[in-house]
Design a protein around this motif. Sequence first.
Motif, mmCIF file in Angstrom:
data_model
loop_
_atom_site.group_PDB
_atom_site.id
_atom_site.type_symbol
_atom_site.label_atom_id
_atom_site.label_comp_id
_atom_site.label_asym_id
_atom_site.label_seq_id
_atom_site.Cartn_x
_atom_site.Cartn_y
_atom_site.Cartn_z
ATOM 1 N N ALA A 48 40.484 115.858 49.376
ATOM 2 C CA ALA A 48 39.774 115.245 50.498
ATOM 3 C C ALA A 48 39.262 113.862 50.114
ATOM 4 O O ALA A 48 38.742 113.664 49.006
ATOM 5 C CB ALA A 48 38.608 116.128 50.937
ATOM 6 N N LEU A 49 39.426 112.907 51.025
ATOM 7 C CA LEU A 49 38.919 111.544 50.848
ATOM 8 C C LEU A 49 38.139 111.155 52.090
ATOM 9 O O LEU A 49 38.497 111.535 53.208
ATOM 10 C CB LEU A 49 40.071 110.551 50.669
ATOM 11 C CG LEU A 49 41.029 110.749 49.501
ATOM 12 C CD1 LEU A 49 42.202 109.775 49.631
ATOM 13 C CD2 LEU A 49 40.314 110.546 48.174
ATOM 14 N N CYS A 50 37.069 110.373 51.909
ATOM 15 C CA CYS A 50 36.330 109.809 53.036
ATOM 16 C C CYS A 50 36.130 108.309 52.805
ATOM 17 O O CYS A 50 35.718 107.894 51.718
ATOM 18 C CB CYS A 50 34.965 110.485 53.196
ATOM 19 S SG CYS A 50 34.945 111.793 54.436
ATOM 20 N N PHE A 51 36.419 107.529 53.818
ATOM 21 C CA PHE A 51 36.209 106.080 53.779
ATOM 22 C C PHE A 51 35.271 105.723 54.932
ATOM 23 O O PHE A 51 35.557 106.048 56.090
ATOM 24 C CB PHE A 51 37.545 105.351 53.925
ATOM 25 C CG PHE A 51 38.557 105.747 52.889
ATOM 26 C CD1 PHE A 51 38.433 105.320 51.576
ATOM 27 C CD2 PHE A 51 39.633 106.559 53.223
ATOM 28 C CE1 PHE A 51 39.364 105.683 50.611
ATOM 29 C CE2 PHE A 51 40.571 106.935 52.268
ATOM 30 C CZ PHE A 51 40.438 106.494 50.959
ATOM 31 N N ASN B 161 26.728 108.309 47.886
ATOM 32 C CA ASN B 161 26.156 109.581 47.447
ATOM 33 C C ASN B 161 26.052 110.521 48.647
ATOM 34 O O ASN B 161 25.304 110.266 49.589
ATOM 35 C CB ASN B 161 24.776 109.336 46.828
ATOM 36 C CG ASN B 161 24.173 110.587 46.224
ATOM 37 O OD1 ASN B 161 24.207 111.657 46.803
ATOM 38 N ND2 ASN B 161 23.597 110.437 45.036
ATOM 39 N N PHE B 162 26.791 111.624 48.590
ATOM 40 C CA PHE B 162 26.861 112.551 49.717
ATOM 41 C C PHE B 162 25.484 113.109 50.092
ATOM 42 O O PHE B 162 25.146 113.236 51.270
ATOM 43 C CB PHE B 162 27.816 113.699 49.385
ATOM 44 C CG PHE B 162 27.883 114.776 50.433
ATOM 45 C CD1 PHE B 162 28.633 114.600 51.589
ATOM 46 C CD2 PHE B 162 27.191 115.973 50.269
ATOM 47 C CE1 PHE B 162 28.697 115.588 52.558
ATOM 48 C CE2 PHE B 162 27.244 116.972 51.225
ATOM 49 C CZ PHE B 162 27.996 116.775 52.375
ATOM 50 N N SER B 163 24.671 113.449 49.095
ATOM 51 C CA SER B 163 23.380 114.091 49.367
ATOM 52 C C SER B 163 22.396 113.168 50.080
ATOM 53 O O SER B 163 21.437 113.635 50.690
ATOM 54 C CB SER B 163 22.772 114.607 48.061
ATOM 55 O OG SER B 163 22.481 113.532 47.194
ATOM 56 N N HIS C 170 27.686 114.332 56.740
ATOM 57 C CA HIS C 170 27.428 115.648 56.152
ATOM 58 C C HIS C 170 28.506 116.656 56.552
ATOM 59 O O HIS C 170 28.971 117.443 55.713
ATOM 60 C CB HIS C 170 26.046 116.158 56.580
ATOM 61 C CG HIS C 170 25.686 117.496 55.991
ATOM 62 N ND1 HIS C 170 25.268 117.640 54.680
ATOM 63 C CD2 HIS C 170 25.725 118.745 56.521
ATOM 64 C CE1 HIS C 170 25.047 118.923 54.438
ATOM 65 N NE2 HIS C 170 25.315 119.601 55.528
ATOM 66 N N ASN C 171 28.918 116.637 57.804
ATOM 67 C CA ASN C 171 29.939 117.585 58.271
ATOM 68 C C ASN C 171 31.348 117.089 57.981
ATOM 69 O O ASN C 171 32.194 117.832 57.488
ATOM 70 C CB ASN C 171 29.785 117.833 59.775
ATOM 71 C CG ASN C 171 28.509 118.552 60.108
ATOM 72 O OD1 ASN C 171 28.046 119.408 59.355
ATOM 73 N ND2 ASN C 171 27.906 118.211 61.235
ATOM 74 N N VAL C 172 31.604 115.827 58.288
ATOM 75 C CA VAL C 172 32.965 115.300 58.176
ATOM 76 C C VAL C 172 33.418 115.236 56.723
ATOM 77 O O VAL C 172 34.577 115.538 56.404
ATOM 78 C CB VAL C 172 33.052 113.901 58.831
ATOM 79 C CG1 VAL C 172 34.441 113.296 58.639
ATOM 80 C CG2 VAL C 172 32.727 113.988 60.318
ATOM 81 N N ARG D 173 32.807 115.344 48.834
ATOM 82 C CA ARG D 173 31.502 114.873 48.357
ATOM 83 C C ARG D 173 31.599 113.899 47.198
ATOM 84 O O ARG D 173 30.756 113.024 47.065
ATOM 85 C CB ARG D 173 30.606 116.017 47.854
ATOM 86 C CG ARG D 173 30.785 117.309 48.436
ATOM 87 C CD ARG D 173 29.996 118.459 47.887
ATOM 88 N NE ARG D 173 29.714 119.369 48.987
ATOM 89 C CZ ARG D 173 28.503 119.665 49.390
ATOM 90 N NH1 ARG D 173 27.472 119.148 48.797
ATOM 91 N NH2 ARG D 173 28.310 120.461 50.397
ATOM 92 N N GLU D 174 32.591 114.069 46.321
ATOM 93 C CA GLU D 174 32.732 113.179 45.161
ATOM 94 C C GLU D 174 33.719 112.044 45.436
ATOM 95 O O GLU D 174 34.080 111.309 44.512
ATOM 96 C CB GLU D 174 33.207 113.978 43.937
ATOM 97 C CG GLU D 174 32.309 115.151 43.562
ATOM 98 C CD GLU D 174 30.887 114.715 43.250
ATOM 99 O OE1 GLU D 174 30.723 113.630 42.642
ATOM 100 O OE2 GLU D 174 29.944 115.453 43.615
#
Length: 272
Positions: free
Chosen positions: A98-101, A146-148, A158-160, A165-166
Amino acid sequence: MRGPRPRLPALPALLWLALAPLPGPAARAELRVRVRLPGGQVTEESLQADSGADCVSLELRAADGALVTLTADFRQEVKIFRALILGELERGQSQFQALCFVTRLHRNEIIPSESMAKLRQKNPRTVRQAEEVRGLEHLSMDVAVNFSKAAQLSSHIHNVCAEAREAIYTREEDVKFWLEKGVDGSMFEVLPQGSDLPELQRCRLCPERWKPCICSYSLSIEWYPCMLKYCKSRDAAGRVSSYKCGIRSCQKGYTFDYYVPQKQLCLWDEET
């Protein structure tokens, strides 16, 4: 990068039903449209709108099997791209990666959530292809999030991005914009760059799987409502007025460059 491909004539857009608004002051709606991918395959794209939270999301499965999601948070001026990429089990990867941008959302990139919630289709079986192809955007994601602590930036992270998270990335220029709005800067960490580590290579050129490198990931939103269309009408007295009567659809591709601690996390980006 893909080369230019022939395009079919633009198909009819989704219809705007101004006479049939959704009930309630804050509408939530989901729409499913059939979309043609670059290789000719047809996939189903899900569009969700929540005018109360002032956000929209689009989700589709790419030709390589990756699940791509775009969430637009209009209230916080934040765009979140998430990719769930199928892993290569025979090469020691997990089932998916999983990746988030996260980037700044600019005005007029996509139609408002209230408008999205009111879209309907005349023919749900129609295969859609974008009327306008917007230029490829190449982004250097040089900051980790930082996800938290990211809920202050956008509650949707938080959901997406729960599976990523890392691996949540943004750009320094977008961070500056959010800091000026009062976002807590402690959620951001500047990542190593080539100027800091001269030996840092592109992952596709890196011969060792366990060395750090600069990864590149590309995704495309093949079809999305990018603009509202307005029609004109004339009343009995001859006065002209305009009203929303449809949408214009767009396609846009993105390439993200970002630091990874080992090439094993970027096996798709290899020289062929």
